[in-house]
Write an enzyme that holds these catalytic residues in place. Structure first.
Site, mmCIF file in Angstrom:
data_model
loop_
_atom_site.group_PDB
_atom_site.id
_atom_site.type_symbol
_atom_site.label_atom_id
_atom_site.label_comp_id
_atom_site.label_asym_id
_atom_site.label_seq_id
_atom_site.Cartn_x
_atom_site.Cartn_y
_atom_site.Cartn_z
ATOM 1 C CB SER A 86 -2.515 24.641 95.759
ATOM 2 O OG SER A 86 -2.952 23.349 95.426
ATOM 3 C CG HIS A 91 -0.183 27.271 92.787
ATOM 4 N ND1 HIS A 91 -1.217 28.169 92.940
ATOM 5 C CD2 HIS A 91 -0.756 26.080 92.467
ATOM 6 C CE1 HIS A 91 -2.365 27.545 92.717
ATOM 7 N NE2 HIS A 91 -2.112 26.287 92.449
ATOM 8 C CG HIS A 137 -13.104 14.829 88.104
ATOM 9 N ND1 HIS A 137 -12.557 13.842 88.882
ATOM 10 C CD2 HIS A 137 -13.468 15.801 88.960
ATOM 11 C CE1 HIS A 137 -12.591 14.211 90.147
ATOM 12 N NE2 HIS A 137 -13.142 15.392 90.215
ATOM 13 C CG ASP A 168 -10.636 9.444 86.011
ATOM 14 O OD1 ASP A 168 -9.802 9.987 86.768
ATOM 15 O OD2 ASP A 168 -11.194 8.371 86.296
ATOM 16 C CB THR A 242 -11.893 11.167 94.090
ATOM 17 O OG1 THR A 242 -12.868 10.129 94.181
ATOM 18 C CG2 THR A 242 -12.592 12.514 94.004
#
Length: 257
Positions: A86, A91, A137, A168, A242
């Site tokens: 980012s 942050h 992930h 996840d 995701t």
């Protein structure tokens, strides 16, 4: 109908256009060195807390980016696998909005920890006695983040102040729950109920929520009865939170999962 009525009563909702963040100065704090970047964020009011400033000064962004020549620009940068680190002003926002929870001895979770930068900043803030846990992930990013942290912050791992795990992030990291604070670095498609469940009473979660048509940065503060107070802060645009397989497909990878 009954379930809809229940939902109305469990959420206390409030909306403000912006809190503790100078949106006009976002994107305008780039520097030629790490110290100059952080000082510009501070000068522009994007960092207001000295503890946060000092923590960010300790963690050189160049150790966590792929493009070392552009590491101190106030913008997101690719770190591979269709993932970005980012922008520094985001942050600083995440740390500022969680600062009351990022205290020595606290336990915090960084979902979608990517290259490990923010997780390392959080670990510095919760020392001594606290722990920052990153969950990511993509195994390649887990490995890369540990390598990044070990460059100059190996002591955080050695003293058990920081851990990075593969998993996840949408499901949190239940084995270390509950948490004083949870930061989510990718956009959840809807209210992250499982992550809220893993907060301590009085804990706070900050996450971008929405889809490619629109996202908002939202905080959730957990109440003693298990319900939560929701506050919306500003429009943002993050990569989606995701699953691993979708992430590899998006990045053009061929890994079989």
């Amino acid at each position: 109908m009954f379930s809809i009525l229940i939902a109305v009563f469990i959420i206390s909702y409030h909306s403000l256009p912006l809190t503790a963040f100078n949106q006009r100065k976002a994107w305008h704090s780039s520097g030629s060195t790490h110290q100059e970047l952080i000082e510009n964020l501070y000068k522009n009011g994007l960092i207001t807390d000295e503890r946060i400033k000092n923590a960010m000064l300790q963690v050189d962004r160049a150790d966590f980016t792929n493009d070392k020549f552009d590491a101190y620009s106030d913008r997101p940068q690719s770190i591979g696998y269709a993932v970005t680190i980012s922008a520094p002003h985001m942050h600083s926002f995440g740390l500022e909005i969680l600062k009351d929870k990022l205290q020595p001895g606290a336990k915090v979770l960084d979902v979608g920890s990517g290259s490990g930068y923010l997780t390392a900043c959080m670990a510095h803030l919760v020392r001594p006695g606290g722990k920052a846990i990153g969950i990511e992930h993509i195994q390649g990013l887990v490995d890369k983040s540990i390598m990044n942290i070990n460059k100059h912050h190996k002591n955080l791992i050695d003293e058990n102040s920081l851990e990075i795990h593969k998993g996840d992030g949408r499901q949190g990291y239940i084995s270390e729950a509950p948490y004083d604070a949870i930061h989510v670095g990718a956009a959840a498609s809807g209210t992250p109920y499982e992550l809220i469940r893993q907060l301590k009473v009085g804990g706070r979660l900050v996450a971008p929520v929405g889809n490619s048509f629109g996202q908002e940065m939202i905080t959730y503060d957990k109440k003693a009865d298990g319900t939560y107070y929701e506050q919306r802060h500003m429009a943002v645009m993050y990569v989606p939170l995701t699953d691993e397989k979708s992430q590899y497909v998006k990045s053009g990878g061929r890994k079989q999962i």
